[in-house]
Design an enzyme around this catalytic site. Structure first.
Site, mmCIF file in Angstrom:
data_model
loop_
_atom_site.group_PDB
_atom_site.id
_atom_site.type_symbol
_atom_site.label_atom_id
_atom_site.label_comp_id
_atom_site.label_asym_id
_atom_site.label_seq_id
_atom_site.Cartn_x
_atom_site.Cartn_y
_atom_site.Cartn_z
ATOM 1 N N ARG A 67 0.858 -1.187 0.000
ATOM 2 C CA ARG A 67 0.000 0.000 0.000
ATOM 3 C C ARG A 67 0.896 1.240 0.000
ATOM 4 O O ARG A 67 0.999 1.971 0.986
ATOM 5 C CB ARG A 67 -0.914 -0.026 1.222
ATOM 6 C CG ARG A 67 -2.019 1.025 1.194
ATOM 7 C CD ARG A 67 -2.939 0.828 2.376
ATOM 8 N NE ARG A 67 -2.206 0.839 3.641
ATOM 9 C CZ ARG A 67 -2.744 0.536 4.825
ATOM 10 N NH1 ARG A 67 -4.016 0.194 4.898
ATOM 11 N NH2 ARG A 67 -2.015 0.559 5.924
ATOM 12 N N HIS A 204 12.793 -20.530 9.056
ATOM 13 C CA HIS A 204 14.148 -20.161 8.638
ATOM 14 C C HIS A 204 15.227 -20.941 9.369
ATOM 15 O O HIS A 204 16.350 -21.063 8.888
ATOM 16 C CB HIS A 204 14.374 -18.658 8.815
ATOM 17 C CG HIS A 204 14.407 -18.190 10.229
ATOM 18 N ND1 HIS A 204 13.272 -17.870 10.940
ATOM 19 C CD2 HIS A 204 15.444 -18.000 11.075
ATOM 20 C CE1 HIS A 204 13.614 -17.497 12.157
ATOM 21 N NE2 HIS A 204 14.908 -17.563 12.264
ATOM 22 N N LYS A 208 19.364 -23.210 8.233
ATOM 23 C CA LYS A 208 20.706 -23.109 8.794
ATOM 24 C C LYS A 208 21.553 -24.296 8.342
ATOM 25 O O LYS A 208 21.111 -25.441 8.363
ATOM 26 C CB LYS A 208 20.643 -23.079 10.322
ATOM 27 C CG LYS A 208 19.903 -21.877 10.902
ATOM 28 C CD LYS A 208 20.724 -20.620 10.808
ATOM 29 C CE LYS A 208 20.047 -19.462 11.526
ATOM 30 N NZ LYS A 208 20.799 -18.213 11.411
ATOM 31 N N GLU A 242 18.204 -16.032 23.535
ATOM 32 C CA GLU A 242 18.449 -14.726 22.942
ATOM 33 C C GLU A 242 18.853 -13.754 24.038
ATOM 34 O O GLU A 242 18.328 -13.808 25.156
ATOM 35 C CB GLU A 242 17.197 -14.212 22.234
ATOM 36 C CG GLU A 242 16.732 -15.078 21.076
ATOM 37 C CD GLU A 242 15.479 -14.525 20.432
ATOM 38 O OE1 GLU A 242 15.601 -13.734 19.480
ATOM 39 O OE2 GLU A 242 14.374 -14.873 20.887
ATOM 40 N N ASP A 261 6.060 -18.857 20.114
ATOM 41 C CA ASP A 261 6.916 -18.148 19.176
ATOM 42 C C ASP A 261 8.011 -19.036 18.613
ATOM 43 O O ASP A 261 8.307 -18.989 17.412
ATOM 44 C CB ASP A 261 7.537 -16.925 19.848
ATOM 45 C CG ASP A 261 8.232 -16.004 18.861
ATOM 46 O OD1 ASP A 261 7.719 -15.851 17.739
ATOM 47 O OD2 ASP A 261 9.283 -15.438 19.202
ATOM 48 N N HIS A 266 10.386 -23.939 15.765
ATOM 49 C CA HIS A 266 11.825 -24.159 15.656
ATOM 50 C C HIS A 266 12.302 -25.363 16.474
ATOM 51 O O HIS A 266 12.968 -26.255 15.958
ATOM 52 C CB HIS A 266 12.589 -22.920 16.129
ATOM 53 C CG HIS A 266 12.290 -21.687 15.352
ATOM 54 N ND1 HIS A 266 11.917 -21.699 14.027
ATOM 55 C CD2 HIS A 266 12.313 -20.379 15.706
ATOM 56 C CE1 HIS A 266 11.734 -20.454 13.603
ATOM 57 N NE2 HIS A 266 11.965 -19.651 14.608
ATOM 58 N N LYS A 364 14.168 -14.966 26.113
ATOM 59 C CA LYS A 364 14.778 -13.685 25.786
ATOM 60 C C LYS A 364 15.481 -13.119 27.010
ATOM 61 O O LYS A 364 15.169 -13.475 28.143
ATOM 62 C CB LYS A 364 13.716 -12.704 25.280
ATOM 63 C CG LYS A 364 13.145 -13.101 23.922
ATOM 64 C CD LYS A 364 12.250 -12.015 23.368
ATOM 65 C CE LYS A 364 11.775 -12.356 21.957
ATOM 66 N NZ LYS A 364 12.873 -12.368 20.980
#
Length: 513
Positions: A67, A204, A208, A242, A261, A266, A364
Site C-alpha cells: 500500500r 528459517h 541453517k 536470545e 513463538d 523451531h 529472551k
C-alpha cells in the site's frame, strides 16, 4: 545410505554434473509485505545474494506489492538500500543492474480486486518481456490474519492457477496459527487455493547449515549412529537463547509468548531432526515421513506443573548495559502474564528413545545468544580410577551449535599431562568458518532457492504443524487455566528458578552454553 543413492536423489545438485549446484529455471517472485523488516533485512538481500552466486535465471523478476504510491524505480531504490546494508556477498554493479531490470511494483490493498488484476497483468508482461515462463512464487511476508484475503484474491484473479507445464507456489511465514484449531483452519484456507505440494511454510531455522548437517552428522558417519539411542544417551537439551528483549514487537509478542513463538516450530523441528530414523533418501516425502513419526510419538509429562517452566525477564544487566524488564517495555501491560521464557520436558516413545527425556528451553534476555542441541551421554558404567583422579569428570556430550558460531563440539575425558593419573573433561571443536573456505549461505538464501526449484525437504507440511500444536496446546491450556504466573528472572541470567527445579527433580542440570 550409499553415496550413489545420495547423489541420485540430491535435489541441490545439477542433474548433468553433480559437482554443480542447481540453478532455478525461468520464474519470478511476487512479494507481499515488501515494506516490512523481514523483506528489507532478509528476503531482498537473500535474492541479491542468490543472483550474485549465479543461482537465479537471467530473466528472474521481483514484483513488490504494498500500500504505497511507488513507481518501479521507487521500489528498486528500496531494494538497493536493503542490499547495500544487509547483503552477505559483495556488491557488484553488473549483478545489480541485471537483477534490477526485473523489478516491478504494484500498489494496492490486500482486499482490492483491481490491484490484483493489475498484478496479474504485470505477471503476464513479465512472461512476455522477461521470459519468466508462467512460473511464479507468491511470498506472503504478512501477518497471518491477511493470508485468507490474499489467497482468495490470488484465486479470483487467476494468479494461483498455472497453465499446463508451469507452476504457481505460495510461501507463508510462521506463525502457522496460534493453536491446533487455527492451524487447521489456516491450512484449509491455503490448500483450498494451492495444492499441498505448492505450499511452502518457511521455518528459517531449517535453512541453517548446521541444522541440515544434523542429517549428515548422523547418517554419513558410522561412528555416531550406534550410540545415538537410549542405551547410551542420558538426555537431550535443545536451547534457543536470545540476549535481546522484544524490541518494538510488543503488539505481536505479548499475544504469543516464548512457547508459541519458537518452541512450537523451531525447537520441535530440531527435536524431530535429531530423533528421526534414517530416511530412505533426502527427498521431501522421505524426510517428512520420519519427522512425522517422531512428532506423533512425542508426549508431555503427566504432571505439567512440574514438567514445564514459565518465566518473564525483569530489569537486569545485559553485559554492561542495565536493561528494563518485560513489563516496562513499550506496549506491554503492567499485569501481563506472557512468558518470555519457556521450558518443557518431553519424551519420544519409540524403541530408539524410550526413557530418554528431552528438555527444550527458549527465552529472551538470557546470558548469551545461542541455539544448540546437546546430546548428553550416560556416564561410563565403570571407572578404573581413584575418585580423586576423576572428581570433576562430567558426562560425554555432542553439542551441535546452530547459531551464532555454527559447528559441533564433543566433550570427553582425557588424561591431564603429568606423572599422576588425572582425568579431566576436554572439548574437541569443529567450526564451519575454520574448516571451509566457502562461507555458509544465509538461511533465507537456501530456502528461497528451494522454493524456486520446487524442492521442499526442509519445509514443514501441514501434518507436522498440526502435530506440533497437539504437543504444545495442553501446555498453554494448563498455564492459562491454572493462571500460572511466570517466574521472574533477571535479564542476563539463564531463566527462572522453576526451570532449574524442572531439571533438579530428575537429578540433572541445564548445560551452560
Amino acid at each position: 545410505m550409499s553415496s550413489a543413492r545420495t547423489e541420485e536423489h540430491n535435489p541441490l545438485r545439477h542433474p548433468d554434473d553433480k559437482r554443480l549446484p542447481r540453478i532455478a529455471g525461468p520464474c519470478s517472485m511476487v512479494m507481499f509485505g515488501v515494506t516490512g523488516d523481514l523483506a528489507r533485512k532478509k528476503l531482498m538481500p537473500a535474492i541479491y545474494d542468490l543472483a550474485n552466486r549465479g543461482l537465479l535465471p537471467a530473466g528472474f523478476s521481483l514484483v513488490g506489492f504494498a500500500r504505497r504510491d511507488w513507481a518501479d524505480q521507487d521500489f528498486a531504490k528500496v531494494v538497493y538500500d536493503s542490499v547495500r546494508t544487509y547483503a552477505r556477498t559483495p556488491f557488484r554493479e553488473d549483478v545489480w543492474r541485471g537483477l534490477a531490470e526485473g523489478f516491478r511494483f504494484v500498489p494496492g490493498n490486500f482486499d482490492d480486486p483491481e490491484a490484483f488484476q493489475a498484478l496479474a497483468s504485470t505477471v503476464r508482461q513479465l512472461d512476455e518481456e522477461r521470459g519468466t515462463g508462467g512460473n511464479h512464487a507468491f511470498y506472503l511476508s504478512i501477518p497471518p490474519d491477511f493470508f485468507a484475503t490474499v489467497c482468495e484474491q490470488l484465486r479470483l484473479s487467476g494468479l494461483s492457477d498455472p497453465t499446463p507445464g508451469t507452476w504457481r507456489r505460495v510461501v507463508i511465514e510462521k506463525p502457522f496459527g496460534h493453536d491446533l484449531e487455527s492451524a487447521r483452519e489456516l491450512n484449509r484456507i491455503v490448500e483450498d487455493v494451492f495444492p499441498q505440494d505448492s505450499v511452502f511454510r518457511i521455518d528459517h531455522y531449517l535453512g541453517k547449515e548446521t541444522v541440515q548437517n544434523i542429517l549428515a552428522l548422523r547418517f554419513a558417519n558410522q561412528m555416531f549412529e550406534p550410540i545415538w539411542n537410549a542405551h547410551y544417551v542420558d538426555h537431550v537439551q535443545i536451547t534457543m537463547a536470545e540476549d535481546i528483549g522484544i524490541g518494538g514487537r510488543a503488539g505481536y509478542y505479548d499475544t504469543v509468548g516464548a512457547a508459541k513463538d519458537v518452541i512450537q516450530n523451531h525447537l520441535l523441528q530440531l527435536l524431530a531432526l535429531t530423533a528421526m530414523e534414517e530416511p530412505i533418501g533426502f527427498t521431501a516425502p522421505a524426510v517428512r515421513t520420519e519427522k512425522v513419526k517422531v512428532l506423533a510419538s512425542t508426549r508431555l509429562p503427566a504432571d505439567l506443573s512440574t514438567g514445564t517452566a514459565r518465566g518473564q525477564y525483569a530489569e537486569g544487566w545485559q553485559g554492561s548495559e542495565l536493561v528494563q524488564g518485560y513489563k516496562d517495555e513499550d506496549g506491554v501491560a503492567a499485569d501481563s502474564l506472557t512468558e518470555t521464557y519457556a521450558a518443557l520436558k518431553l519424551e519420544v516413545d519409540t524403541r530408539r528413545w524410550a526413557g530418554v527425556p528431552w528438555y527444550l528451553r527458549a527465552g529472551k534476555r538470557l546470558g548469551k545468544r545461542v541455539t544448540e542441541i546437546a546430546v548428553m551421554f550416560k556416564r561410563a558404567p565403570h571407572l578404573p580410577f581413584s575418585s580423586t583422579a576423576t572428581e570433576e569428570l562430567g558426562s560425554n556430550a555432542i553439542v551441535i551449535r546452530v547459531q551464532p558460531d555454527e559447528g559441533i563440539t564433543m566433550r570427553f575425558g582425557s588424561k591431564v599431562p603429568g606423572t599422576q593419573m588425572e582425568v579431566r573433561d576436554v572439548t574437541m571443536d569443529f567450526g564451519y568458518g575454520a574448516s571451509f573456505t566457502e562461507s555458509s549461505p544465509e538461511a533465507y538464501e537456501r530456502l528461497i532457492l528451494d522454493v524456486l526449484l520446487g524442492d521442499p525437504p526442509l519445509f514443514p507440511q501441514h501434518e507436522e504443524v498440526e502435530l506440533s500444536w497437539k504437543i504444545l496446546d495442553p501446555v498453554v491450556e494448563h498455564w492459562e487455566s491454572k493462571r500460572v504466573v511466570p517466574g521472574s528472572y533477571r535479564a542476563g541470567t539463564w531463566g527462572p528458578e522453576s526451570a532449574d527445579q524442572l531439571m533438579r527433580r530428575d537429578g540433572r542440570e541445564w548445560r551452560l552454553p
